[in-house]
Design an enzyme around this catalytic site. Sequence first.
Site, mmCIF file in Angstrom:
data_model
loop_
_atom_site.group_PDB
_atom_site.id
_atom_site.type_symbol
_atom_site.label_atom_id
_atom_site.label_comp_id
_atom_site.label_asym_id
_atom_site.label_seq_id
_atom_site.Cartn_x
_atom_site.Cartn_y
_atom_site.Cartn_z
ATOM 1 N N THR A 121 69.698 38.223 -34.765
ATOM 2 C CA THR A 121 71.096 38.651 -34.720
ATOM 3 C C THR A 121 71.711 38.394 -33.355
ATOM 4 O O THR A 121 71.004 38.405 -32.335
ATOM 5 C CB THR A 121 71.173 40.165 -35.024
ATOM 6 O OG1 THR A 121 72.481 40.638 -34.668
ATOM 7 C CG2 THR A 121 70.183 40.974 -34.204
ATOM 8 N N TYR A 145 68.363 48.914 -33.048
ATOM 9 C CA TYR A 145 68.380 47.833 -34.040
ATOM 10 C C TYR A 145 68.248 46.468 -33.348
ATOM 11 O O TYR A 145 67.368 45.668 -33.670
ATOM 12 C CB TYR A 145 69.670 47.884 -34.873
ATOM 13 C CG TYR A 145 69.965 46.584 -35.566
ATOM 14 C CD1 TYR A 145 69.155 46.141 -36.609
ATOM 15 C CD2 TYR A 145 71.025 45.769 -35.151
ATOM 16 C CE1 TYR A 145 69.402 44.923 -37.224
ATOM 17 C CE2 TYR A 145 71.275 44.553 -35.761
ATOM 18 C CZ TYR A 145 70.459 44.132 -36.792
ATOM 19 O OH TYR A 145 70.696 42.917 -37.386
#
Length: 327
Positions: A121, A145
């Site tokens: 990501t 995350y």
Amino acid sequence: MILITGGAGYIGGHCAIHFLERGKEIVIFDNLENGHIETINALKNIGNLHFVKGDLRDIDDIKSVFKQYDIDAVIHFAGYIQVEESVKNPSKYYKNNILGTLNLLDSMIENNVKNIVFSSTCAVYGEPEYTPLDEKHKKNPLNPYGRTKLMIENILDDYEIAYGLKSVKLRYFNVAGADSKTRTGEWHDPETHLIPNILKSVFEKDNIFKIFGTDYDTFDGTCIRDYVNVEDMAKAHMKAYLYLKEHQKSDVFNIGTEQGNSVKEVFDTAKSVTGKDIKVKLEPRRDGDAAKLFADASKAKKILDWHSEKTLEESIKTAYLWEKSRH
Ligand code: UDP
């Protein structure tokens, strides 16, 4: 056969369709906690699909997949993805994303499977020091995350040195849209993402769409993101898989459109695509949102021969048709 972890989820499901339509035999491994059995059912008639319900945190679950099927490569999507939840419950994120991935990688090594495409990501970069973001930008994720994704990237590199594992890491920007035949689409519960939230408010009258933050240092005060179409994203995974097969070389690529759109621009596009006068409420900033994130994806273009093709309008259109089909 290709193993797709998290293939009953949003991006994994579209990737599975893309691989099946190109004659690949795949096995989807998913615990169906956030993935949907409906996605598996919708994919059944497309091609040669196998499905195993299992959890990466349970090493026996994943080991049995390698015993049962002759896997030659893995596309790894499975993992928790909510930033806010990761701040409140890091244990859940480290256990699933990190331990789950270690179980997967160890099963791969044990079975001599050495190729993996990994869903990373743009959250690995943290607050941008410059835009567009290229792969060399400093990595400083702002939440658990993002840290799990960066840790996994590093683990993959360590596994290459020690065990010869080859990996392609794809750093996604904002993924948008749905299958152009409306077989699957974005379906999260709770939904936190911009485009599905705008579209949901068209169908759910009590669900008023909120813009989080109108005082950012951008041209219209709202955040700028790079919305890459999910079918284009699926193509990037095929290119990454073929690159691994052909070159047996690890690498990392940004996957984005290289175009920034503000929240207001996305909202206005949604109004024009749907032809609806969508209500909006202006709210304060959401915690942890960077003002501006968009990709320099020139490396993916040069090395993988991948580039984004679909426009924001096209993404919103397919997302709208999908949302309509669900209501
Ligand atoms: N956003 C918004 N309203 C929503 C959901 C998101 O204004 O209901 C904004 C959010 O603050 C961010 C952008 O839209 O600036 C994209 O958010 P999303 O959660 O879709 O993706 P992220 O960039 O956080 O991964």
